[in-house]
Structures are given as structure tokens and as C-alpha cells.
Design an enzyme around this catalytic site. Sequence first.
Site, PDB file in Angstrom:
ATOM      1  CB  THR A   1      -0.893  -0.024   1.196  1.00 40.84           C
ATOM      2  OG1 THR A   1      -1.637  -1.321   1.534  1.00 40.84           O
ATOM      3  CG2 THR A   1      -1.883   1.038   1.161  1.00 40.84           C
ATOM      4  CG  ASP A   2       3.300   2.566   3.185  1.00 44.80           C
ATOM      5  OD1 ASP A   2       2.417   3.630   3.402  1.00 44.80           O
ATOM      6  OD2 ASP A   2       3.772   1.933   4.317  1.00 44.80           O
ATOM      7  CB  ILE A   3       5.486   0.216  -2.468  1.00 47.19           C
ATOM      8  CG1 ILE A   3       6.611   0.075  -1.572  1.00 47.19           C
ATOM      9  CG2 ILE A   3       5.896   0.173  -3.912  1.00 47.19           C
ATOM     10  CD1 ILE A   3       7.175  -1.564  -1.705  1.00 47.19           C
TER      11      ILE A   3
ATOM     12  N   GLY B   1       3.388   5.902  -2.912  1.00 46.08           N
ATOM     13  CA  GLY B   1       4.430   6.425  -3.538  1.00 46.08           C
ATOM     14  C   GLY B   1       4.551   6.312  -4.901  1.00 46.08           C
TER      15      GLY B   1
ATOM     16  CG  LEU C   1      -0.906   4.803   2.310  1.00 47.25           C
ATOM     17  CD1 LEU C   1      -0.585   6.272   2.473  1.00 47.25           C
ATOM     18  CD2 LEU C   1      -0.557   4.295   3.680  1.00 47.25           C
TER      19      LEU C   1
END
Length: 427
Positions: free
Chosen positions: A178-180, A183, A216
Site C-alpha cells: 500500500t505504501d509503495i 509512493g 493510501l
Amino acid sequence: MSLSSQGPLVAVLPLAGYRVLDLSRALVGPYCTMLLGDLGADVIKVERPETGDEARHWGPPFHGGESSYFLSMNRNKRSVALDLKDATGLRLCLELAAQADIVIENFRPGVADRLGVGYEAVRAVRPDVVYCSISAYGQDGPDAWKPGYDLIMQGEAGMMSVTGHPDGPPVKAGVAETDILAGTNALAALLGALLARERAEHAGSAPGAQYIDVGLLEGQVSLLGYHLVGTLLSGKPPGRMGNALPYIVPYQVFETATFEITIAVNNDQLWQHFCRAVELPHLAADPRFATNGDRVRHRGQLLPELEALFRTRPADEWLARLEREGVPCGPINTMDRVATHPQVQARGLVRELDHPIGPVPTTALPWRYGRPAEGGADPDAPPRPPPLLGQHTEAVLVEVLGCSPEAVAEWAEQGIVQLGSARADGV
């Protein structure tokens, strides 16, 4: 003139000459700014004195006092340690913002404003800034105020409901996807905004500031794709299917006599090739399995036979057979085997950086400009290693803002800024 006669379109990294002020920490923002740095931007990472980015402390493992987590997300950056709660520290930060094309933060909504580095404050000093806020739930809506991390988003946005085995609990992905993804989404939005600004300038217009809101939650919902659309069309939410896929059969992990492998038979032509590879011609002729839809409907009859078959021989033999027939397949590799994978090594996907704490491995830029024979931007140019806390404080304040070394030293004595560690000498 054709592109091929001109040579590679990208001869230098495309963001060379752009400056990014990185007010983010942890993973999602630093991942985005790392990619911006990989593209050639000068990324100035602002950190708190003494503690720095919290990801510096997420471990073990540690290497030379730095966490592997931090080292993996912060190459191609310069670290400036500033106390934003001090008036002088805040002024210096805004002066850096005035010199930046892009400003990125990933505080909870409202925190950047309270610190004095929010969108309006930055736009006042840089009227054409591209400002990106990354948060868990976005900047508005009933949940905007809530904190959230990758684990929370994988559960709340539905990913964990379809991840794991049918008879087991929900399982998160093994990386912070989710973070990647957020980003990467931020990177795409930022590049679009920069392109719009360039077009306005070429048209003779004065480009204004651009605010980008990345959540996110949005990214994780967008990733649900066929699962979400299928649910809305059928009214039936999918369940967990382990390492299989509900829409294609066979498309899953198989246990062999040595180790597990993955096999993807995505169409009916591949099914014929698959049956030849595993020497089961009766399956190719069986009307129950003639089409993918048939195989999905009769997976309960087909898969037990295949699972029993694959356990009879070693993985290497099965992979060789399947590859000869052009069937997509591969081993399930551990991280050490990934690092030594022949294709990973041939493409230079894992590199080693010189660092004051000793050699640091890193992943490479996940794309290239130009065909292998064309050259273009040098894929072998070494990235800047992840910075030590405050490693570039003096250099950036002197170079970018024109501060005197004496003033920087005085601020360091007052605790307003932090200078780099002696470990950074000569770097």
C-alpha cells in the site's frame, strides 16, 4: 527523422536540474522521493535533529547504526537536520522551499500547516510550487483525521480479505505494497504536474502552484480492480484462495518433490502446451477442461490430479519441461536466491553503494531509458548513498541559501540544526 536515427531520447536523467524538498518520513513519502532522486532530481531531505526519520530506528537488522529499512528507501538524497519548531529552523526550511520545484510531506492532515510548512505557507514563497501531501485517507472525508499505516490499509481497503488460504486467517502482503503503491502514485501525479507546468511556460502563461492529494486508501482501492468490479457486478465478494486465482485455472503454486513452483496457464493454447509438458494428453482431450471457463468450473476435479502429479518429480525437472513448451512458470525464491538470480544479476537489479558505514546493497532503478544497445542515461552510474542524519546540513545551507559556515555552526551550537556525523567525512 526517426527516433532510431536520433539515438536515445533520454541522454541525461530527466529531472536533472529540479529540486525536491522532502519533508516526509517512514516509507511512502521517502519511496516517492527516492524515485525522484533516481530520475535526477536534487532531493533535500529535512529531518528532526537527534532522532531524524523514524525509519532510521526500524530494525534490526542494522548496518553501522542505520536500519536496513531506512537504507532501502533513501538513496539519492541529501539530509538536512532542522528544528521546525524553532523560528530560525522554520525560516530556513521555508527558504529551502522557495528554491524547490516540488515539496512533499506525509504528515497527518493539518500537521504541516501547524508546523508552518503547509501548502499555503510554501506557495507564498514559491508561487509555482508543486506541493504533494500524502496521507492515509486523503485530505477530506470523515476519516481524513485518522492515522493509518500499510497494515491498516491492507485490511480496511479489502486486500487482506482476498489474501491467505481459504481455511486460514486474513494475511497481509509480505511487503508494504500500500505504501509503495501510494509512493508510485504520487510520483505519477508529480510528473504530470511538472509536465503541465512546462506546457504552461512554453505557452507563455505564468504557471501557478499545484496541490496534489494522495491517499493510501485510494491507491489500495484502485488496486482491487477485478475483485471490486466483480463483486459489484455479481453481488458476491470473493474469498481467500491461497496461491490460486478465482478466474484462471491452473494459475497457482504447486508443491514438487523438492520445492514449490508457480505455473500460469492463462489461455486455452497454453493449456494444450501445458498438457504436453506434463505428459497428460487425456486432460487436453477432456471436455470438462477444454476452455478456461470449463477449468474454473471443474477446478475441484482437475487440481487434485495436478497436485499429486507435481509432487512426484523435482522442481527443476518440471520447470525445464514447462519452459520447453513455453508455459509461464518459475521457482519461489527466497531473498538470497533473488539476489543471485542470473537475470537479476544480468540486469543489474541489485547494486552496492559506497557508504561511510561500509558497503550498502540497494535495488536499482526499476526502468531504463533506451534499448540495451543504444546507451542513453548510464544505467551503471552509481546512485548517491542514503545519507547519515544531517550529513549535508552545512553544505546545503551554504550552497542553496548562501548561509555562512559561521552562521551554520552557531545554529548547530543552539540545537536549531544538526551537522553530519564524523562518519560522513570525505563523502
